[in-house]
Design a protein around this motif. Structure first.
Motif, PDB file in Angstrom:
ATOM      1  N   MET A 264       0.848  -1.195   0.000  1.00 40.30           N
ATOM      2  CA  MET A 264       0.000   0.000   0.000  1.00 40.30           C
ATOM      3  C   MET A 264       0.876   1.234   0.000  1.00 40.30           C
ATOM      4  O   MET A 264       1.837   1.330   0.748  1.00 40.30           O
ATOM      5  CB  MET A 264      -0.913   0.005   1.229  1.00 40.30           C
ATOM      6  N   ARG A 265       0.510   2.192  -0.879  1.00 38.52           N
ATOM      7  CA  ARG A 265       1.327   3.388  -0.987  1.00 38.52           C
ATOM      8  C   ARG A 265       1.178   4.299   0.231  1.00 38.52           C
ATOM      9  O   ARG A 265       0.087   4.433   0.785  1.00 38.52           O
ATOM     10  CB  ARG A 265       0.950   4.151  -2.258  1.00 38.52           C
ATOM     11  N   GLU A 266       2.276   4.930   0.606  1.00 37.22           N
ATOM     12  CA  GLU A 266       2.272   5.823   1.760  1.00 37.22           C
ATOM     13  C   GLU A 266       1.555   7.119   1.407  1.00 37.22           C
ATOM     14  O   GLU A 266       1.747   7.678   0.331  1.00 37.22           O
ATOM     15  CB  GLU A 266       3.707   6.107   2.197  1.00 37.22           C
ATOM     16  N   THR A 267       0.733   7.597   2.313  1.00 39.84           N
ATOM     17  CA  THR A 267      -0.011   8.833   2.078  1.00 39.84           C
ATOM     18  C   THR A 267       0.570   9.978   2.892  1.00 39.84           C
ATOM     19  O   THR A 267       1.320   9.769   3.848  1.00 39.84           O
ATOM     20  CB  THR A 267      -1.496   8.670   2.443  1.00 39.84           C
ATOM     21  N   VAL A 268       0.215  11.183   2.506  1.00 38.35           N
ATOM     22  CA  VAL A 268       0.613  12.379   3.223  1.00 38.35           C
ATOM     23  C   VAL A 268      -0.619  13.253   3.392  1.00 38.35           C
ATOM     24  O   VAL A 268      -1.474  13.308   2.501  1.00 38.35           O
ATOM     25  CB  VAL A 268       1.730  13.136   2.457  1.00 38.35           C
TER      26      VAL A 268
ATOM     27  N   ARG B  55      -8.356  17.773 -12.297  1.00 36.43           N
ATOM     28  CA  ARG B  55      -6.974  18.166 -12.008  1.00 36.43           C
ATOM     29  C   ARG B  55      -7.030  19.377 -11.083  1.00 36.43           C
ATOM     30  O   ARG B  55      -7.624  20.398 -11.431  1.00 36.43           O
ATOM     31  CB  ARG B  55      -6.226  18.504 -13.293  1.00 36.43           C
ATOM     32  N   LEU B  56      -6.429  19.251  -9.922  1.00 36.15           N
ATOM     33  CA  LEU B  56      -6.467  20.310  -8.919  1.00 36.15           C
ATOM     34  C   LEU B  56      -5.091  20.940  -8.726  1.00 36.15           C
ATOM     35  O   LEU B  56      -4.073  20.249  -8.800  1.00 36.15           O
ATOM     36  CB  LEU B  56      -6.936  19.754  -7.568  1.00 36.15           C
ATOM     37  N   VAL B  57      -5.088  22.222  -8.489  1.00 38.23           N
ATOM     38  CA  VAL B  57      -3.887  22.904  -8.004  1.00 38.23           C
ATOM     39  C   VAL B  57      -4.208  23.361  -6.588  1.00 38.23           C
ATOM     40  O   VAL B  57      -5.189  24.079  -6.361  1.00 38.23           O
ATOM     41  CB  VAL B  57      -3.501  24.101  -8.885  1.00 38.23           C
ATOM     42  N   LEU B  58      -3.402  22.921  -5.641  1.00 39.86           N
ATOM     43  CA  LEU B  58      -3.603  23.245  -4.231  1.00 39.86           C
ATOM     44  C   LEU B  58      -2.456  24.109  -3.727  1.00 39.86           C
ATOM     45  O   LEU B  58      -1.297  23.877  -4.078  1.00 39.86           O
ATOM     46  CB  LEU B  58      -3.655  21.972  -3.379  1.00 39.86           C
ATOM     47  N   LEU B  59      -2.799  25.078  -2.902  1.00 37.34           N
ATOM     48  CA  LEU B  59      -1.776  25.789  -2.134  1.00 37.34           C
ATOM     49  C   LEU B  59      -1.763  25.152  -0.762  1.00 37.34           C
ATOM     50  O   LEU B  59      -2.764  25.190  -0.036  1.00 37.34           O
ATOM     51  CB  LEU B  59      -2.107  27.275  -2.021  1.00 37.34           C
TER      52      LEU B  59
ATOM     53  N   PHE C 145      -6.074  17.578   3.201  1.00 33.91           N
ATOM     54  CA  PHE C 145      -6.177  16.697   2.047  1.00 33.91           C
ATOM     55  C   PHE C 145      -5.200  15.532   2.230  1.00 33.91           C
ATOM     56  O   PHE C 145      -4.008  15.752   2.454  1.00 33.91           O
ATOM     57  CB  PHE C 145      -5.846  17.461   0.762  1.00 33.91           C
ATOM     58  N   THR C 146      -5.722  14.340   2.154  1.00 34.96           N
ATOM     59  CA  THR C 146      -4.882  13.153   2.240  1.00 34.96           C
ATOM     60  C   THR C 146      -4.597  12.665   0.830  1.00 34.96           C
ATOM     61  O   THR C 146      -5.523  12.406   0.041  1.00 34.96           O
ATOM     62  CB  THR C 146      -5.569  12.041   3.056  1.00 34.96           C
ATOM     63  N   LEU C 147      -3.316  12.586   0.486  1.00 33.81           N
ATOM     64  CA  LEU C 147      -2.905  12.277  -0.881  1.00 33.81           C
ATOM     65  C   LEU C 147      -1.805  11.232  -0.887  1.00 33.81           C
ATOM     66  O   LEU C 147      -1.106  11.034   0.114  1.00 33.81           O
ATOM     67  CB  LEU C 147      -2.382  13.543  -1.588  1.00 33.81           C
ATOM     68  N   TYR C 148      -1.632  10.583  -2.016  1.00 33.81           N
ATOM     69  CA  TYR C 148      -0.445   9.759  -2.222  1.00 33.81           C
ATOM     70  C   TYR C 148       0.239  10.235  -3.498  1.00 33.81           C
ATOM     71  O   TYR C 148      -0.402  10.735  -4.421  1.00 33.81           O
ATOM     72  CB  TYR C 148      -0.765   8.266  -2.256  1.00 33.81           C
ATOM     73  N   GLU C 149       1.531  10.113  -3.514  1.00 33.07           N
ATOM     74  CA  GLU C 149       2.323  10.668  -4.603  1.00 33.07           C
ATOM     75  C   GLU C 149       2.390   9.720  -5.798  1.00 33.07           C
ATOM     76  O   GLU C 149       2.681   8.533  -5.651  1.00 33.07           O
ATOM     77  CB  GLU C 149       3.745  10.974  -4.125  1.00 33.07           C
TER      78      GLU C 149
ATOM     79  N   TYR D 281       0.292  14.396  -7.386  1.00 34.86           N
ATOM     80  CA  TYR D 281      -0.336  13.703  -6.275  1.00 34.86           C
ATOM     81  C   TYR D 281      -1.706  13.174  -6.722  1.00 34.86           C
ATOM     82  O   TYR D 281      -2.276  13.629  -7.713  1.00 34.86           O
ATOM     83  CB  TYR D 281      -0.536  14.659  -5.103  1.00 34.86           C
ATOM     84  N   ASN D 282      -2.219  12.243  -5.958  1.00 31.85           N
ATOM     85  CA  ASN D 282      -3.566  11.731  -6.171  1.00 31.85           C
ATOM     86  C   ASN D 282      -4.350  11.898  -4.876  1.00 31.85           C
ATOM     87  O   ASN D 282      -3.880  11.487  -3.806  1.00 31.85           O
ATOM     88  CB  ASN D 282      -3.535  10.254  -6.585  1.00 31.85           C
TER      89      ASN D 282
END
Length: 216
Positions: free
Chosen positions: A1-5, A23-27, A60-64, A69-70
């Motif tokens: 399982m991929r590590e999330t951030v 497709r999102l751009v986040l600050l 936001f919880t994402l994985y790279e 990111y996703n």
């Protein structure tokens, strides 16, 4: 399982991608500006749909992935829904997002710019703070955060205008929107902030063109 951030941030841009994705751009506070894909966010009932809207602020919880990111999940603290109830506020808010996208950088601490964006959107929703003032405070402070500004106005101004300039330059972001200017001082403040913006920010903002038409 991929590590999330898990990152704290706000959606600056949300654009369709493929048949069902966005497709999102986040600050983000921790990693500056990032690109993330919300897979399936355009499908009705998808849990990522609401959090993929511009102005959405939260965690936001994402994985790279390889190049982006996703988005896996999110906890939205503020959607700033009130902005959509007023066309002028919406235009000012869209301009603020575009400026934040312009100034932010990848893999850089985005804390101060994110705080400024959040507080400035709150100011737009505060009826006691003129939108014109919120715009100029936001512009000047964003230049300060980016390190391109002058400690004093670029030309001689009244004592009241000079004080307003100094206050914005030196104050913490949380304390910015605690003053109102008289009409003549407001016009003066607008003029010197605009002069600085044109000098330091060599960029044409699409949302500003719309805003200028709307506000005359």
């Amino acid at each position: 399982m991929r590590e999330t951030v898990t990152l704290t941030g706000m959606v600056l841009i949300s654009a369709p991608s493929g048949d069902y994705d966005r497709r999102l751009v986040l600050l983000t506070r921790e990693r500056g500006r990032i690109t993330a894909f919300a897979h399936g966010a355009r499908k009705p009932g998808n849990p990522l749909m609401a959090s993929s809207r511009p102005f959405s602020f939260g965690t936001f919880t994402l994985y790279e992935g390889r190049s982006a990111y996703n988005l896996q999940s999110s906890q939205i603290a503020n959607y700033f829904d009130g902005l959509s109830l007023d066309m002028e506020c919406t235009c000012y808010g869209s301009y603020f997002l575009e400026v934040a996208d312009y100034f932010s950088q990848e893999n850089m601490d985005g804390t101060e710019l994110l705080k400024l964006l959040y507080q400035s959107l709150r100011a737009l929703l505060n009826p006691s703070i003129p939108n014109r003032l919120a715009r100029r405070v936001f512009e000047l402070k964003s230049m300060v955060i980016n390190g391109e500004y002058t400690e004093e106005p670029p030309r001689p101004v009244s004592e009241s205008c000079s004080y307003a300039w100094e206050y914005v330059v030196c104050s913490q972001v949380e304390s910015l929107y605690k003053f109102i200017l008289k009409d003549d001082v407001m016009r003066e403040f607008e003029s010197v902030v605009e002069a600085s913006r044109r000098y330091y920010v060599r960029h044409e903002f699409k949302s500003l063109e719309i805003l200028d038409v709307l506000t005359g």
